[in-house]
Design a protein around this motif. Sequence first.
Motif, PDB file in Angstrom:
ATOM      1  N   SER A 291      58.904  60.934  33.378  1.00 23.22           N
ATOM      2  CA  SER A 291      57.524  61.413  33.532  1.00 23.22           C
ATOM      3  C   SER A 291      57.233  62.001  34.896  1.00 23.22           C
ATOM      4  CB  SER A 291      56.545  60.262  33.255  1.00 23.22           C
ATOM      5  OG  SER A 291      56.784  59.169  34.110  1.00 23.22           O
ATOM      6  N   ASP A 292      58.108  61.783  35.890  1.00 22.94           N
ATOM      7  CA  ASP A 292      57.880  62.356  37.213  1.00 22.94           C
ATOM      8  C   ASP A 292      58.820  63.517  37.525  1.00 22.94           C
ATOM      9  OD1 ASP A 292      60.240  61.023  37.491  1.00 22.94           O
ATOM     10  OD2 ASP A 292      59.663  59.828  39.223  1.00 22.94           O
ATOM     11  N   ASN A 293      59.535  64.018  36.516  1.00 28.51           N
ATOM     12  CA  ASN A 293      60.446  65.132  36.742  1.00 28.51           C
ATOM     13  C   ASN A 293      59.722  66.471  36.816  1.00 28.51           C
ATOM     14  OD1 ASN A 293      62.619  63.398  36.777  1.00 28.51           O
ATOM     15  ND2 ASN A 293      63.119  63.705  34.620  1.00 28.51           N
ATOM     16  N   SER A 294      58.450  66.488  36.497  1.00 27.32           N
ATOM     17  CA  SER A 294      57.646  67.701  36.616  1.00 27.32           C
ATOM     18  C   SER A 294      56.200  67.310  36.861  1.00 27.32           C
ATOM     19  CB  SER A 294      57.757  68.571  35.351  1.00 27.32           C
ATOM     20  OG  SER A 294      57.205  67.889  34.239  1.00 27.32           O
ATOM     21  N   ALA A 295      55.447  68.225  37.433  1.00 28.98           N
ATOM     22  CA  ALA A 295      54.014  68.046  37.656  1.00 28.98           C
ATOM     23  C   ALA A 295      53.353  69.412  37.544  1.00 28.98           C
ATOM     24  CB  ALA A 295      53.737  67.409  39.019  1.00 28.98           C
ATOM     25  N   SER A 296      52.104  69.422  37.084  1.00 24.12           N
ATOM     26  CA  SER A 296      51.447  70.695  36.771  1.00 24.12           C
ATOM     27  C   SER A 296      50.051  70.774  37.355  1.00 24.12           C
ATOM     28  CB  SER A 296      51.373  70.894  35.246  1.00 24.12           C
ATOM     29  OG  SER A 296      52.651  70.866  34.656  1.00 24.12           O
ATOM     30  N   LEU A 297      49.610  72.007  37.537  1.00 28.60           N
ATOM     31  CA  LEU A 297      48.248  72.326  37.977  1.00 28.60           C
ATOM     32  C   LEU A 297      47.740  73.485  37.133  1.00 28.60           C
ATOM     33  CD1 LEU A 297      48.919  72.520  41.810  1.00 28.60           C
ATOM     34  CD2 LEU A 297      47.421  70.803  40.790  1.00 28.60           C
ATOM     35  N   LEU A 298      46.440  73.501  36.879  1.00 24.22           N
ATOM     36  CA  LEU A 298      45.809  74.663  36.278  1.00 24.22           C
ATOM     37  C   LEU A 298      45.345  75.550  37.424  1.00 24.22           C
ATOM     38  CD1 LEU A 298      44.786  76.202  33.797  1.00 24.22           C
ATOM     39  CD2 LEU A 298      42.636  74.919  34.005  1.00 24.22           C
ATOM     40  N   VAL A 299      46.112  76.612  37.721  1.00 28.85           N
ATOM     41  CA  VAL A 299      45.765  77.513  38.821  1.00 28.85           C
ATOM     42  C   VAL A 299      44.948  78.671  38.271  1.00 28.85           C
ATOM     43  CG1 VAL A 299      47.760  76.894  40.217  1.00 28.85           C
ATOM     44  CG2 VAL A 299      47.936  78.780  38.601  1.00 28.85           C
ATOM     45  N   ARG A 300      44.158  79.278  39.143  1.00 31.14           N
ATOM     46  CA  ARG A 300      43.253  80.329  38.710  1.00 31.14           C
ATOM     47  C   ARG A 300      43.360  81.525  39.640  1.00 31.14           C
ATOM     48  NH1 ARG A 300      38.737  75.760  38.022  1.00 31.14           N
ATOM     49  NH2 ARG A 300      39.232  75.457  40.212  1.00 31.14           N
ATOM     50  N   GLY A 301      43.400  82.705  39.063  1.00 31.16           N
ATOM     51  CA  GLY A 301      43.283  83.895  39.876  1.00 31.16           C
ATOM     52  C   GLY A 301      41.907  83.910  40.535  1.00 31.16           C
ATOM     53  N   PHE A 302      41.774  84.715  41.561  1.00 22.54           N
ATOM     54  CA  PHE A 302      40.521  84.703  42.297  1.00 22.54           C
ATOM     55  C   PHE A 302      39.361  85.041  41.361  1.00 22.54           C
ATOM     56  CE2 PHE A 302      37.184  86.906  44.656  1.00 22.54           C
ATOM     57  CZ  PHE A 302      36.825  85.894  45.529  1.00 22.54           C
ATOM     58  N   ARG A 303      38.298  84.286  41.497  1.00 21.77           N
ATOM     59  CA  ARG A 303      37.078  84.520  40.734  1.00 21.77           C
ATOM     60  C   ARG A 303      35.899  84.288  41.649  1.00 21.77           C
ATOM     61  NH1 ARG A 303      35.280  79.711  40.754  1.00 21.77           N
ATOM     62  NH2 ARG A 303      36.541  77.875  40.324  1.00 21.77           N
ATOM     63  N   PRO A 304      34.772  84.884  41.348  1.00 24.79           N
ATOM     64  CA  PRO A 304      33.584  84.654  42.180  1.00 24.79           C
ATOM     65  C   PRO A 304      33.246  83.173  42.223  1.00 24.79           C
ATOM     66  CG  PRO A 304      33.228  86.497  40.693  1.00 24.79           C
ATOM     67  CD  PRO A 304      34.507  85.833  40.267  1.00 24.79           C
ATOM     68  N   PRO A 305      32.806  82.674  43.357  1.00 25.76           N
ATOM     69  CA  PRO A 305      32.549  81.236  43.498  1.00 25.76           C
ATOM     70  C   PRO A 305      31.346  80.778  42.682  1.00 25.76           C
ATOM     71  CG  PRO A 305      31.831  82.408  45.456  1.00 25.76           C
ATOM     72  CD  PRO A 305      32.564  83.403  44.616  1.00 25.76           C
ATOM     73  N   ARG A 306      31.374  79.487  42.347  1.00 22.52           N
ATOM     74  CA  ARG A 306      30.256  78.846  41.635  1.00 22.52           C
ATOM     75  C   ARG A 306      29.463  78.017  42.636  1.00 22.52           C
ATOM     76  NH1 ARG A 306      34.230  75.996  37.470  1.00 22.52           N
ATOM     77  NH2 ARG A 306      35.126  75.574  39.533  1.00 22.52           N
ATOM     78  N   VAL A 307      28.191  78.296  42.735  1.00 23.07           N
ATOM     79  CA  VAL A 307      27.341  77.678  43.755  1.00 23.07           C
ATOM     80  C   VAL A 307      26.242  76.873  43.075  1.00 23.07           C
ATOM     81  CG1 VAL A 307      25.773  78.104  45.680  1.00 23.07           C
ATOM     82  CG2 VAL A 307      27.841  79.477  45.439  1.00 23.07           C
ATOM     83  N   LEU A 308      25.995  75.694  43.614  1.00 27.94           N
ATOM     84  CA  LEU A 308      24.918  74.824  43.142  1.00 27.94           C
ATOM     85  C   LEU A 308      23.824  74.802  44.209  1.00 27.94           C
ATOM     86  CD1 LEU A 308      24.316  72.808  40.768  1.00 27.94           C
ATOM     87  CD2 LEU A 308      25.123  71.011  42.295  1.00 27.94           C
ATOM     88  N   LEU A 309      22.593  75.173  43.830  1.00 23.55           N
ATOM     89  CA  LEU A 309      21.446  75.166  44.733  1.00 23.55           C
ATOM     90  C   LEU A 309      20.601  73.940  44.420  1.00 23.55           C
ATOM     91  CD1 LEU A 309      19.633  76.442  46.894  1.00 23.55           C
ATOM     92  CD2 LEU A 309      18.576  77.822  45.076  1.00 23.55           C
ATOM     93  N   VAL A 310      20.508  73.019  45.361  1.00 21.94           N
ATOM     94  CA  VAL A 310      19.757  71.777  45.175  1.00 21.94           C
ATOM     95  C   VAL A 310      18.448  71.901  45.945  1.00 21.94           C
ATOM     96  CG1 VAL A 310      19.789  69.276  45.376  1.00 21.94           C
ATOM     97  CG2 VAL A 310      21.932  70.531  45.012  1.00 21.94           C
ATOM     98  N   SER A 311      17.329  71.939  45.197  1.00 26.45           N
ATOM     99  CA  SER A 311      16.014  72.140  45.812  1.00 26.45           C
ATOM    100  C   SER A 311      15.078  71.018  45.440  1.00 26.45           C
ATOM    101  CB  SER A 311      15.404  73.476  45.367  1.00 26.45           C
ATOM    102  OG  SER A 311      16.240  74.552  45.680  1.00 26.45           O
ATOM    103  N   ARG A 312      14.068  70.848  46.238  1.00 28.40           N
ATOM    104  CA  ARG A 312      13.054  69.834  45.971  1.00 28.40           C
ATOM    105  C   ARG A 312      12.190  70.286  44.804  1.00 28.40           C
ATOM    106  NH1 ARG A 312       9.978  68.933  51.028  1.00 28.40           N
ATOM    107  NH2 ARG A 312      11.834  67.704  51.551  1.00 28.40           N
ATOM    108  N   GLY A 313      12.032  69.390  43.816  1.00 25.66           N
ATOM    109  CA  GLY A 313      11.149  69.672  42.683  1.00 25.66           C
ATOM    110  C   GLY A 313      11.785  70.475  41.583  1.00 25.66           C
ATOM    111  N   ALA A 314      13.035  70.932  41.758  1.00 23.13           N
ATOM    112  CA  ALA A 314      13.690  71.686  40.692  1.00 23.13           C
ATOM    113  C   ALA A 314      14.054  70.769  39.550  1.00 23.13           C
ATOM    114  CB  ALA A 314      14.938  72.380  41.230  1.00 23.13           C
TER     115      ALA A 314
END
Length: 634
Positions: A291-314
């Motif tokens: 089970s440790d002979n390989s390891a994997s990642l889900l890699v991604r080509g560049f994409r626009p970032p995802r931003v979270l805006l945390v505001s009062r009262g939203a």
Amino acid sequence: MSSVLLWEKFGSDVQVNVPLARPRASWLLLLHVLVAMALIAAVGRPAIPGAAGSSGRLIVVIDHSASMNARDGVRGEERVTRLEEAKDRALEAVRRAASASASIGVVSFAATAQVVRELSSDAALAAQAIRGVRATDQPGDLRAASEVVRAVLSSLPETDVGGVDVLLFSDGVFGASSDEPPAVGMRLVRVGAVGGHENLGVVALAARRVESDRDAVEVFARVQNAAREPRVTPVSLSLSGRAVESRSVTVPSASADGPGEAAVTFVCRPSGREVATVSLGVDEARDLLASDNSASLLVRGFRPPRVLLVSRGATAGAALDGAGDGPVRWASLLLRDVLEELRLGELRRVSIGAYEELVTTNQMRFVDAVIFEDVTPRESPSVPSLSINAGVPELRLAAAAGDGSETGRPVLSWVRSHPLLQFITLDGVVVSRSRAVVGVTEGFVPIARGESGPLVMVRDTPDEPRRIVLTFDLADSNWAVEPGFAIFLNATVAWMTSTGTGDAAISWTTTDPVTVEVAGAAEVEFERIGRDSDEPRLRARAAGGRAALGVLERAGVYVGAGESGGAAVDPVAVNLLNALESGVGSSDTIVVGNRSVAGAASSAGLLEVWWWFLLAALLLLLLEWLVFARSASR
């Protein structure tokens, strides 16, 4: 004793007649010595190997962590896994206990522990529970097992606790041990060979985007060697099954300090979302763990970032038009307008309460950066953040002094070489009031200052998310209406999201709860590539564009199955990545609390024989009375 007067008479006769002569033999004295020795032995409560469960109750504890999949177990002449050997020996203990009419319970553990069979006199059900223990790729937690065993013992009457045998079937190698003393009667039944072990494994894997080339991703891996000789092994990188690069790596031998390690780095250019797998070319006949002979990642080509805006009262899911906000300030509207014009991959606006829920449910991995507007979180995000007129737990701000009607004061200085400020000027920016920094500011440095103190502070330290803090409200400044503010915000988002594994790749370990993004599906179904024939598929309901799969105990790549086999879900990469488990060590003792629990060569229980010595003392006393009576009658 009947009498010791004869001892005195016998001794005085010898002293008067021959002072230095050898004492003459006395049956009476010999019997007295034997009686004393029998009583002393009985107090020591001696025990011999006997039928398991001879005490009346037996608890079988089976370790099914990742190292128990090592193929150095013994079943006659056949080579099996340690778990299979542990099951065989546990079944043997159950048969012995059944012959002694003992109650039997079964506990299994890896990263967590559970009771798979309550104490019962039905040996057939206990054996069935043992055979049903499945292999996992999780690390072993002895503390969890000890707590479950203690919970089982606490349910018994206090007078019965001392009459319980606890047999732990394991290779005996764990990380942090329990702080509590071992369970009553616990004994380790070691499985697996002792000594050097042949095993190579990937014990660390990470990825990051190359700042100078956003389409390129660097993949880092660390390979461990548990053998006592150096090993040369091919290490290869593939993207969705396509070979990218392969190289030969020499991994040092294990030493007294631990297994040998070697690092390797690859560069790849994923197109969209692809599974990057680092694999070792091992000799399967010698390598103990697969089970440790390989390891994997889900890699991604560049994409626009995802931003979270945390505001009062939203409110969670609110549109970015101020709906449900109450009175909307002009500065907040300008901030949202600028963010919308940056063409982000995703921009979500939530309340501080919704943000805390995202943190609790482990969904921040679907966000690349967070912007806090006038709110301070209880817990810092695991991704980079920008705080406007608010602090973070690492940097606290005092309340702003005044009512904001003061005359604006210019920015006195700023670091023009910093990536956030190198393309703008702050000559015309004024700030009427700002908030003072409270407490320690370790790691934070000011890059812009006003008359009352720092205006912009940043933290850019290794292995920690980047932080930017504005100590003033945008409504107390003219910066939001200046062209330089939009340039600053664009540079800030790029600076926060340009590095780090969160943007480049995603993966889980066998102890992490898995949550996946789902597009247009009410239910998802996954199966592990190369899964066992009896391994069930995973099903989960989707809600809010997410589906929780829980903790996946087996390492590997899980892909959508059935109706989920299309583009609705991404593959899920789950890895072992545990140096201790990949070390596949074994030990004849374990440390629980401040006590060592020794291993046993057999799963047979211990049969106490102190009463044999007590019976022997009584018989010797009877014989002593007869000898004394005969001597006295002469």
